[in-house]
Write an enzyme that holds these catalytic residues in place. Structure first.
Site, PDB file in Angstrom:
ATOM      1  N   THR A 185      33.537  44.414  42.173  1.00  0.00           N
ATOM      2  CA  THR A 185      33.531  44.593  40.715  1.00  0.00           C
ATOM      3  C   THR A 185      32.940  43.398  39.980  1.00  0.00           C
ATOM      4  O   THR A 185      31.999  43.562  39.188  1.00  0.00           O
ATOM      5  CB  THR A 185      34.945  44.930  40.210  1.00  0.00           C
ATOM      6  OG1 THR A 185      35.402  46.115  40.857  1.00  0.00           O
ATOM      7  CG2 THR A 185      34.964  45.125  38.718  1.00  0.00           C
ATOM      8  N   HIS A 201      40.969  55.515  47.873  1.00  0.00           N
ATOM      9  CA  HIS A 201      40.675  55.867  46.493  1.00  0.00           C
ATOM     10  C   HIS A 201      40.824  57.376  46.318  1.00  0.00           C
ATOM     11  O   HIS A 201      40.885  58.124  47.289  1.00  0.00           O
ATOM     12  CB  HIS A 201      39.244  55.473  46.123  1.00  0.00           C
ATOM     13  CG  HIS A 201      38.972  54.016  46.224  1.00  0.00           C
ATOM     14  ND1 HIS A 201      37.702  53.480  46.177  1.00  0.00           N
ATOM     15  CD2 HIS A 201      39.802  52.956  46.378  1.00  0.00           C
ATOM     16  CE1 HIS A 201      37.762  52.171  46.282  1.00  0.00           C
ATOM     17  NE2 HIS A 201      39.031  51.824  46.416  1.00  0.00           N
ATOM     18  N   HIS A 233      46.162  50.110  47.919  1.00  0.00           N
ATOM     19  CA  HIS A 233      45.686  50.246  49.294  1.00  0.00           C
ATOM     20  C   HIS A 233      46.791  49.923  50.304  1.00  0.00           C
ATOM     21  O   HIS A 233      46.856  50.519  51.383  1.00  0.00           O
ATOM     22  CB  HIS A 233      44.487  49.328  49.543  1.00  0.00           C
ATOM     23  CG  HIS A 233      43.190  49.860  49.036  1.00  0.00           C
ATOM     24  ND1 HIS A 233      42.719  51.114  49.326  1.00  0.00           N
ATOM     25  CD2 HIS A 233      42.239  49.282  48.239  1.00  0.00           C
ATOM     26  CE1 HIS A 233      41.539  51.310  48.752  1.00  0.00           C
ATOM     27  NE2 HIS A 233      41.229  50.206  48.082  1.00  0.00           N
ATOM     28  N   ASP A 236      44.275  47.556  42.666  1.00  0.00           N
ATOM     29  CA  ASP A 236      43.646  48.285  43.759  1.00  0.00           C
ATOM     30  C   ASP A 236      44.220  47.883  45.111  1.00  0.00           C
ATOM     31  O   ASP A 236      44.518  48.730  45.960  1.00  0.00           O
ATOM     32  CB  ASP A 236      42.144  48.013  43.715  1.00  0.00           C
ATOM     33  CG  ASP A 236      41.375  48.666  44.841  1.00  0.00           C
ATOM     34  OD1 ASP A 236      41.218  49.898  44.820  1.00  0.00           O
ATOM     35  OD2 ASP A 236      40.904  47.929  45.732  1.00  0.00           O
ATOM     36  N   ASP A 286      37.649  51.602  37.515  1.00  0.00           N
ATOM     37  CA  ASP A 286      36.452  51.992  38.254  1.00  0.00           C
ATOM     38  C   ASP A 286      36.681  53.297  39.022  1.00  0.00           C
ATOM     39  O   ASP A 286      35.772  54.087  39.209  1.00  0.00           O
ATOM     40  CB  ASP A 286      35.993  50.871  39.198  1.00  0.00           C
ATOM     41  CG  ASP A 286      37.147  50.258  39.973  1.00  0.00           C
ATOM     42  OD1 ASP A 286      38.309  50.696  39.814  1.00  0.00           O
ATOM     43  OD2 ASP A 286      36.895  49.320  40.758  1.00  0.00           O
ATOM     44  N   SER A 288      34.134  50.638  44.419  1.00  0.00           N
ATOM     45  CA  SER A 288      33.991  49.764  43.256  1.00  0.00           C
ATOM     46  C   SER A 288      32.571  49.257  43.052  1.00  0.00           C
ATOM     47  O   SER A 288      32.185  48.941  41.923  1.00  0.00           O
ATOM     48  CB  SER A 288      34.936  48.561  43.392  1.00  0.00           C
ATOM     49  OG  SER A 288      36.273  48.980  43.441  1.00  0.00           O
ATOM     50  N   PHE A 299      40.569  29.726  42.331  1.00  0.00           N
ATOM     51  CA  PHE A 299      41.977  29.371  42.458  1.00  0.00           C
ATOM     52  C   PHE A 299      42.605  29.735  43.792  1.00  0.00           C
ATOM     53  O   PHE A 299      43.786  29.463  44.003  1.00  0.00           O
ATOM     54  CB  PHE A 299      42.768  30.029  41.325  1.00  0.00           C
ATOM     55  CG  PHE A 299      42.330  29.581  39.964  1.00  0.00           C
ATOM     56  CD1 PHE A 299      42.572  28.285  39.536  1.00  0.00           C
ATOM     57  CD2 PHE A 299      41.644  30.447  39.122  1.00  0.00           C
ATOM     58  CE1 PHE A 299      42.161  27.861  38.281  1.00  0.00           C
ATOM     59  CE2 PHE A 299      41.236  30.035  37.863  1.00  0.00           C
ATOM     60  CZ  PHE A 299      41.491  28.734  37.443  1.00  0.00           C
ATOM     61  N   ASP A 328      41.050  47.668  38.338  1.00  0.00           N
ATOM     62  CA  ASP A 328      40.515  48.240  39.577  1.00  0.00           C
ATOM     63  C   ASP A 328      41.552  49.186  40.188  1.00  0.00           C
ATOM     64  O   ASP A 328      42.656  48.784  40.534  1.00  0.00           O
ATOM     65  CB  ASP A 328      40.180  47.120  40.571  1.00  0.00           C
ATOM     66  CG  ASP A 328      39.253  47.592  41.677  1.00  0.00           C
ATOM     67  OD1 ASP A 328      39.500  48.672  42.228  1.00  0.00           O
ATOM     68  OD2 ASP A 328      38.295  46.868  41.993  1.00  0.00           O
ATOM     69  N   GLU A 378      38.513  41.569  35.203  1.00  0.00           N
ATOM     70  CA  GLU A 378      39.007  42.549  36.177  1.00  0.00           C
ATOM     71  C   GLU A 378      40.404  42.195  36.660  1.00  0.00           C
ATOM     72  O   GLU A 378      40.658  41.062  37.075  1.00  0.00           O
ATOM     73  CB  GLU A 378      38.087  42.627  37.399  1.00  0.00           C
ATOM     74  CG  GLU A 378      38.551  43.710  38.376  1.00  0.00           C
ATOM     75  CD  GLU A 378      38.119  43.500  39.822  1.00  0.00           C
ATOM     76  OE1 GLU A 378      38.117  44.491  40.578  1.00  0.00           O
ATOM     77  OE2 GLU A 378      37.802  42.351  40.206  1.00  0.00           O
TER      78      GLU A 378
END
Length: 526
Positions: A175, A487, A354, A350, A391, A112, A301, A62, A345
């Site tokens: 995703t 993005h 960010h 990503d 993506d 995404s 998790f 991602d 993924e």
């Protein structure tokens, strides 16, 4: 027991069809112009191994744009004591590569939800929506019905294959959700995230759709018989638990872990549906899995996203790495003679971008490369197609004129020099930077990229002379101050190995990924 399927020959192409004869591809999807254009584009590429795959594995990094790949391969080499530039990540050595255009139907720079829906369904759609075509109106529950699309995972279920979804993000995030859910808004991860009007109108939240995939799919396509996703591993426990501290997991970090406002415990519902399955929440549960014997796995998790790879050792109860989850998933899924589809993924590449933290993004990219390598070692290139892609990309840049071998996270040192180069303002600068975002942070050994969100954005130049820019907690400078880095809209890459990998090449639309997977393992007629 999954329904048995028969091979039928139609127009010279072998594909899997349900004995009951169910039509599994909605007419609006099959006739969608994006879908038909994607089919036609793939048909124009001849390949000897079409239809030869038993298994398909799709890896999605991602936010893993080309600059991220370049920086990660250099970083990986430098961690091994090399200069770095000459290296390759595991999947960059695959024989077939394409450039992929990522725009959404309504967005030049995508998100995404729209991009993964394209990869999973064979057609492009709008930004922010999941598992539906472009006729949807984001946030309007009433526009979902009739605009749903079938995904490659759902078609694999109908074909009797085993299926799996893995993510280091919340498993209900855009995703992974695009493999199994239909939603007018990517943010409807649980019922508490939905407007009351959407709940009253009967729209189902994403977490509930994951647990109810078997029932939903059989209701959508009468005559099919599926058994639900076989392996689910990732974060996002809060979306499966009631907003009641009595339901907290033993490693909860919040006073009340769950978010659900409807009182449902989806983990209990899953265990009731699949009593032969294993519900696990930590490294001990993961280590105890008997992958040869278990029929189902639900691993949640973390309350929210899983840890960044750089921060994984700090998890309260421990959690597996992406490589470990990938290996375990394959060991479970390959117990089915009908083959499997697995989506993996690396979601936190990503998130680190960010946050403006290259250290974290590169660490998660390198871990993705390890997971891909493990998947290839656990399967055969003769019967398993492995695709590795992203993506979308990020506004992440590699600049200046650093000499070869200069630390990729370091300050620019020019060829022939021994001291950092100075910009026109008299200050040193780094090779890596972001065009927008939170900007400079000097957090030292902090491995949690999200720590950068504390404080206001910092734009412009900072004196880095005494700053260790190679430390985990360094966040790169930026020009445009924003609450979060964005993005980017340039093409990303697609790497392929195995049956039908020959179809990967040139510059293609993102929805081609679905059609390439279908060339490898035919789940619908062409």
């Amino acid at each position: 027991m999954k329904r048995k399927f028969t091979h039928l020959l139609v127009a010279g192409a072998t594909f899997h069809a349900c004995v009951a004869g169910a039509q599994v591809l909605p007419a609006d999807q099959a006739g969608n112009s994006w879908f038909t254009q994607g089919q036609a584009a793939v048909q124009g590429k001849g390949a000897a191994t079409a239809g030869a795959a038993k298994n398909v594995i799709l890896f999605v990094g991602d936010g893993m744009g080309v600059s991220t790949l370049t920086a990660a391969r250099i970083r990986a080499g430098q961690l091994q004591g090399q200069s770095g530039e000459e290296g390759l990540l595991s999947f960059e050595q695959y024989p077939h590569t394409a450039l992929v255009k990522t725009y959404n139907v309504d967005a030049q720079t995508p998100d995404s939800a729209g991009t993964m829906t394209a990869m999973m369904s064979g057609l492009k759609t709008d930004v922010g929506v999941i598992g539906v075509d472009e006729d949807i109106e984001r946030g309007d529950c009433a526009t979902v019905a009739g605009n749903e699309v079938a995904t490659y995972l759902e078609l694999a279920e109908i074909a009797g294959m085993s299926t799996g979804v893995i993510s280091t993000a919340r498993i209900t995030h855009a995703t992974p959700a695009a493999t199994y859910a239909k939603s007018a808004d990517r943010n409807w991860e649980d019922v508490s995230d939905m407007p009351q009007a959407a709940v009253d109108a009967g729209c189902e939240d994403i977490a509930s759709q994951l647990v109810n995939l078997e029932a939903n799919l059989e209701a959508r396509y009468p005559g099919v018989d599926v058994d639900g996703i076989d392996v689910v591993m990732g974060g996002g426990r809060r979306h499966f638990l009631p907003k009641d501290p009595a339901f907290n997991s033993h490693d909860a970090v919040s006073a009340t872990e769950g978010d659900r406002s409807d009182g449902r415990d989806l983990t209990a519902e899953w265990r009731e549906l699949y009593p032969e399955g294993d519900y696990i929440v930590d490294s001990a549960g993961f280590a105890a899995l008997d992958t040869d014997a278990t029929g189902k796995v639900l691993g949640l998790f973390n309350e929210s996203h899983m840890q960044y790879e750089a921060d994984r050792g700090n998890d309260v109860a421990g959690e597996p790495s992406l490589t470990e989850m990938t290996t375990a998933a394959i060991e479970v899924l390959d117990n089915n003679d009908e083959g499997f589809f697995l989506m993996v993924e690396s979601g936190r590449i990503d998130h680190a971008h960010h946050a403006g933290n290259a250290y974290g993004a590169l660490a998660d990219t390198i871990e993705l490369a390890r997971a891909v390598e493990a998947a290839r070692a656990a399967t055969s290139p003769e019967d398993t197609l492995i695709l590795v892609t992203a993506d979308h990309s990020h506004v992440f840049t590699i600049g200046g004129y650093p000499k070869r071998g200069n630390p990729i996270l370091g300050k620019v040192v020019n060829v022939g020099a021994s001291e950092p180069a100075l910009a026109a303002d008299g200050l040193p600068y780094t090779t890596l930077a972001y065009a927008n975002g939170l900007g400079f942070r000097d957090l030292g050994d902090e491995t949690d990229s999200d720590a950068g969100y504390a404080g206001e954005p910092v734009s412009g130049r900072v004196d880095l002379s005494a700053v260790d820019t190679e430390s985990p907690g360094y966040h790169q400078e930026t020009i445009v101050p924003l609450a979060s880095e964005t993005h980017a809209g340039e093409d990303i890459t697609l790497h392929a190995s195995g049956p039908a990998a020959e179809f990967v090449g040139g510059t293609v639309e993102q929805n081609m990924v679905f059609h390439i997977m279908n060339k490898a393992r035919r789940l619908i007629a062409e």
